[in-house]
Design an enzyme around this catalytic site. Structure first.
Site, PDB file in Angstrom:
ATOM      1  N   HIS A   1       0.807  -1.223   0.000  1.00  0.00           N
ATOM      2  CA  HIS A   1       0.000   0.000   0.000  1.00  0.00           C
ATOM      3  C   HIS A   1       0.835   1.266   0.000  1.00  0.00           C
ATOM      4  O   HIS A   1       0.334   2.331   0.370  1.00  0.00           O
ATOM      5  CB  HIS A   1      -0.917   0.018   1.227  1.00  0.00           C
ATOM      6  CG  HIS A   1      -1.814  -1.153   1.375  1.00  0.00           C
ATOM      7  ND1 HIS A   1      -2.757  -1.468   0.439  1.00  0.00           N
ATOM      8  CD2 HIS A   1      -1.920  -2.100   2.350  1.00  0.00           C
ATOM      9  CE1 HIS A   1      -3.418  -2.558   0.832  1.00  0.00           C
ATOM     10  NE2 HIS A   1      -2.910  -2.972   1.977  1.00  0.00           N
TER      11      HIS A   1
ATOM     12  N   HIS B   1      -7.963  -4.044  -0.551  1.00  0.00           N
ATOM     13  CA  HIS B   1      -7.537  -5.407  -0.828  1.00  0.00           C
ATOM     14  C   HIS B   1      -8.496  -6.072  -1.803  1.00  0.00           C
ATOM     15  O   HIS B   1      -8.538  -7.291  -1.922  1.00  0.00           O
ATOM     16  CB  HIS B   1      -7.469  -6.235   0.450  1.00  0.00           C
ATOM     17  CG  HIS B   1      -6.727  -5.563   1.548  1.00  0.00           C
ATOM     18  ND1 HIS B   1      -7.365  -4.818   2.509  1.00  0.00           N
ATOM     19  CD2 HIS B   1      -5.404  -5.487   1.804  1.00  0.00           C
ATOM     20  CE1 HIS B   1      -6.446  -4.323   3.329  1.00  0.00           C
ATOM     21  NE2 HIS B   1      -5.265  -4.707   2.927  1.00  0.00           N
TER      22      HIS B   1
END
Lengths: 333, 333
Positions: free
Chosen positions: A58, A220
């Site tokens: 991320h 996700h």
């Protein structure tokens, strides 16, 4: 597979090695574990420490926000996986300057479980710990279940305000209050246009055909609230804005900070096309955009897509947003 | 098609509108033309102005580097297309503070043609103009034809050093000398893993099958020097480093600044995996990495891939790199 990597099993460790080689004046490993990073001057005596963490994949989340005026340390998991209890604890030990430690991270089950255990263990060592969870993803739960929402890009605002509060010397209760207030006043929604490819398997994390989009998708690939044909930038901005402005009860005269965040593969040009609409719509509502951040602040590897976060400001939060900060990925002078 | 856009024909204008709405304290339109941007305080009296420009689709290039300590203005073309003569001229007029203007942009035929005409017209208005071309792409021409090379990400270094020289009050000859010296000492090579999709047609700019890579590819998809199966990050870094270190005659004791640049869709994680190898290899050579920049500095819309640039430093260039700068996309405090 379009990845510039070596052994997929070494992906996270090599990436962290790269960060430490690149920014030795900003971050360091406090011990032997390569999955724990703290700011180079940690622990800062007499100041509250802030520890974040979560799965990799991320960037700039999470490890990019370790530095002056932001987080003090980070526990680093594998791609989309939680860090271990021991890593969370080691980060807490390494940043404790005698005034306690705030755990500030996104609301995901594995992370909560491990950070909570680490908090108990830290307390046994007389390190006082408080926890605030990022939970800004409006699409993940309705307003009445706000406490159960997932945390996404909007946690950037809490890093910035809580980090500034810690830097100016607020005590643990004060820093936690600032973080909690920021989270309470932040709402985010995203849109995904392509899946993420996991480095270990080379396989997409979910299916999303070309020409389709999913509004409300998680970082996700968690399911969103609407899947359908790709719409125009303005229509996407409107859908997201309708949700987040309603969630925050925004009304004429309110002031906000805006974050238009790219999820990985979406060009910066497109983020500015989105920002244009966000700015215009908010202005039409009589809402004043006091600060804006446009770029990649929380990604999902090479997912195409974007998210829009709003923080409903008060005087103190605005002042804290403007306070100096310096990490490998964010600078406010 | 995975683009967050509205009318493709309005893509560039809407993106520029977004930038101006987001950063009114940093940039402005000097006149009516939406394709000309200058720093908010332009013209700065008694300082040399620096104008850059070129096709859109490369953010943060070019318009992202307009600000204090960087470029003074930019002429903005359509995606991968040159700005007009009139736009180049208007930018020059708007940033001229009485000390002349440096044109600093990448070496592409259409840009050179239009900027040269604009320079002639500016001279007629008694604005002294000098031109320095970014030409750092080692793959585009052999060393003996260095003057004919294309300009790619390494122009960032010249923006930074020449911008700092202008800010400290150097005259036009001095600013041009700093820019030229920086370009002469910069070498870049890239690798592409996927094509760019043009917004107007929705079609890929060239074919590059999944699992293949092209080393030496240009930022518009110009052919590189090797196409083949995707190799590991370390092998890619080594191939590029072999070329750029030889080109700069790097030897033990030399000092460099490194730019590991993402072309659009490649995650920041992968750029750090590349940086790790670059740093290690340079250290093994006895070359000291004095400054490093890792992120998206010059892109090609959503192309997957990266480039590595080295600047062979001297004392003055290092000092100029560290001088304060502030634009919508780059800050050095």
């Amino acid at each position: 597979m379009k990845k510039i990597i070596n052994d997929p099993e070494r992906f996270v460790d090599e990436m962290v090695e790269g960060i430490v080689l690149a920014h030795p004046h900003l971050v360091k490993h406090p011990g032997q574990d390569p999955r724990v990073l703290v700011r180079a001057d940690a622990p800062v005596a007499g100041k509250v420490g802030i520890v974040t963490g979560g799965g990799s994949g991320h960037l700039p989340l999470f490890k990019g926000y370790v530095g002056q005026g932001l987080c003090s340390g980070v526990a680093i998991g594998n791609v989309f996986s939680s860090p271990s209890v021991q890593q969370c604890l080691e980060a807490a030990q390494a940043v404790d300057g005698g005034k306690g430690v705030l755990f500030l991270y996104g609301n995901y089950g594995g992370d909560v479980f491990n950070f909570d255990l680490a908090a108990e263990m830290a307390e046994l060592e007389d390190i006082e710990v408080r926890t605030v969870l990022g939970r800004d993803d409006v699409a993940s739960q309705p307003k009445e279940r706000k406490a159960d929402r997932r945390g996404v890009a909007g946690i950037f605002f809490a890093y910035k305000t809580a980090g500034a509060a810690a830097e100016r010397g607020d005590d643990l209760a004060g820093v936690a209050e600032v973080a909690e207030r920021t989270v309470e006043r932040t709402a985010t929604m995203g849109v995904g246009l392509s899946p993420t490819i996991l480095p270990t398997t080379g396989a997409p994390s979910f299916e999303l055909p070309d020409g389709q989009m999913e509004i409300g998708i998680g970082i996700h690939g968690e399911p969103g609230i609407h899947r359908g044909e790709l719409r125009s930038a303005d229509e996407i901005a409107d859908s997201i804005l309708d949700a987040v402005t309603a969630d925050l009860d925004l009304a004429e005269g309110d002031r906000v900070a805006v974050l238009v965040n790219g999820l990985g593969a979406t060009p910066l040009e497109e983020l500015y096309v989105l920002y244009r609409r966000v700015h215009t719509r908010l202005s039409d509502l009589g809402v004043s955009v006091e600060r804006r951040y446009v770029g990649e602040y929380a990604t999902s590897l090479e997912m195409a897509g974007a998210s829009i976060s709003l923080l409903k400001l008060d005087d103190e939060l605005l002042e804290l947003l403007d306070a100096p900060a310096r990490s490998p990925f964010f600078q406010e002078a």
